[in-house]
Design a protein around this motif. Structure first.
Motif, short mmCIF file in Angstrom:
data_model
loop_
_atom_site.label_atom_id
_atom_site.label_comp_id
_atom_site.label_asym_id
_atom_site.label_seq_id
_atom_site.Cartn_x
_atom_site.Cartn_y
_atom_site.Cartn_z
N THR A 103 0.81 -1.22 0.00
CA THR A 103 0.00 0.00 0.00
C THR A 103 0.85 1.27 0.00
O THR A 103 0.31 2.37 -0.17
CB THR A 103 -0.93 0.03 1.22
OG1 THR A 103 -0.16 0.15 2.43
CG2 THR A 103 -1.78 -1.24 1.29
N SER A 125 -5.74 -8.70 -5.79
CA SER A 125 -6.46 -9.81 -5.17
C SER A 125 -5.98 -10.06 -3.74
O SER A 125 -6.80 -10.28 -2.84
CB SER A 125 -6.28 -11.08 -6.01
OG SER A 125 -6.91 -12.19 -5.41
N ARG A 126 -4.66 -10.00 -3.53
CA ARG A 126 -4.11 -10.23 -2.20
C ARG A 126 -4.57 -9.15 -1.22
O ARG A 126 -4.90 -9.43 -0.07
CB ARG A 126 -2.58 -10.26 -2.26
CG ARG A 126 -2.00 -11.50 -2.91
CD ARG A 126 -2.03 -12.70 -1.96
NE ARG A 126 -1.09 -12.54 -0.87
CZ ARG A 126 0.16 -12.99 -0.88
NH1 ARG A 126 0.62 -13.65 -1.93
NH2 ARG A 126 0.95 -12.84 0.16
N LYS A 152 -7.33 -7.38 -1.42
CA LYS A 152 -8.75 -7.54 -1.16
C LYS A 152 -8.97 -8.64 -0.12
O LYS A 152 -9.80 -8.49 0.81
CB LYS A 152 -9.51 -7.87 -2.45
CG LYS A 152 -9.69 -6.67 -3.37
CD LYS A 152 -10.44 -7.05 -4.63
CE LYS A 152 -10.68 -5.84 -5.52
NZ LYS A 152 -11.38 -6.21 -6.78
N LYS A 153 -8.25 -9.74 -0.25
CA LYS A 153 -8.38 -10.83 0.71
C LYS A 153 -7.93 -10.39 2.10
O LYS A 153 -8.47 -10.87 3.11
CB LYS A 153 -7.54 -12.03 0.25
CG LYS A 153 -8.12 -12.75 -0.96
CD LYS A 153 -7.25 -13.92 -1.36
CE LYS A 153 -7.81 -14.65 -2.57
NZ LYS A 153 -6.93 -15.76 -3.00
N ALA A 154 -6.97 -9.50 2.15
CA ALA A 154 -6.47 -9.01 3.43
C ALA A 154 -7.33 -7.88 3.99
O ALA A 154 -7.04 -7.37 5.08
CB ALA A 154 -5.03 -8.55 3.29
N GLY A 155 -8.35 -7.50 3.22
CA GLY A 155 -9.24 -6.42 3.67
C GLY A 155 -8.61 -5.04 3.60
O GLY A 155 -9.03 -4.11 4.28
N LYS A 156 -7.61 -4.88 2.72
CA LYS A 156 -6.94 -3.60 2.60
C LYS A 156 -7.39 -2.82 1.38
O LYS A 156 -6.87 -1.73 1.09
CB LYS A 156 -5.42 -3.81 2.55
CG LYS A 156 -4.87 -4.40 3.84
CD LYS A 156 -3.36 -4.59 3.76
CE LYS A 156 -2.80 -5.18 5.07
NZ LYS A 156 -1.34 -5.36 5.02
#
Length: 227
Positions: A192, A219-220, A222-226
């Motif tokens: 980020t 994708s990573r 989004k899965k981490a909620g970031k």
């Protein structure tokens, strides 16, 4: 010439001044000669010649004039492996000296993908972290995962910021080095972060048409909620 009064004539004083000036130049001339011989020995990978210079008291940390490359750095550029090994173990060697552009020997070895040299420098405790560009930036840029891992194992800062705050994972993403991006991400790199242009690793991947990397990082996140 001395006149009858015991005083120096003007011509004699001038000659004496010239002599003193010439003598004062001798050390600098000697140093210049040592540097020339030193650089020549590095470029030719002349181990025997370098041994003689070091035995005569020449510093192992001399730097050539054009770029300010130290002997270690120049040996890496010239692929002078014998002289590199000799200087690496020389008494008084400073492994962390920087060339005029800010490069260290470890950075150059990393950029060239020279695994053996990187290992040798790290074994001698060369510093992987410094301000500005780092060895990890360079290893990530060329996608050499072996060197990236070696640097991480030596406590290289994974999110090191370049002068414009570009991080190693940004360099890997920019260059399309997908395996290196994965390695850095799995090792804890922060995707980020933004550089001074406001660009993340995802932005750089997209800009340079590495959509597979951009999609994977998105994708990573989004899965981490970031995201």
């Amino acid at each position: 010439m001395v006149n009858l009064s015991g005083r120096w004539s003007g011509a004699s004083r001038f000659s004496a001044m010239l002599l003193l000036l010439a003598l004062s130049c001798l050390p600098s001339l000697s140093q210049a000669s040592n540097l020339d011989d030193y650089v020549k020995a590095v470029r030719l990978d002349d181990e025997r010649g370098m041994k003689k210079l070091l035995a005569a008291g020449v510093s192992p940390n001399l730097a050539e004039k054009q770029r300010g490359d130290t002997g270690l750095i120049l040996a890496l550029h010239e692929d002078s492996k014998k002289v590199f090994g000799l200087l690496l173990n020389a008494k008084g060697i400073d492994l962390n000296l920087r060339a005029r552009n800010g490069d260290t020997a470890l950075m150059v070895a990393s950029y060239k993908g020279d695994v053996a040299a990187v290992k040798a420098l790290l074994d001698k405790e060369a510093e992987p972290n410094n301000t500005g560009w780092t060895a990890l930036h360079y290893a990530a840029a060329i996608g050499n995962n072996e060197i990236v891992q070696m640097l991480l194992d030596a406590s290289a800062y994974i999110d090191a910021g370049s002068p414009n705050n570009t991080t190693p994972i940004m360099m890997a993403a920019r260059g399309g080095k997908i395996e290196t991006v994965k390695l850095l991400l799995d090792s804890g790199a922060d995707v980020t972060l933004k550089n001074d242009l406001g660009m993340t690793a995802i932005d750089l991947a997209r800009k340079f048409d590495h959509d597979d990397i951009a999609d994977g990082l998105t994708s990573r996140l989004k899965k981490a909620g970031k995201l």
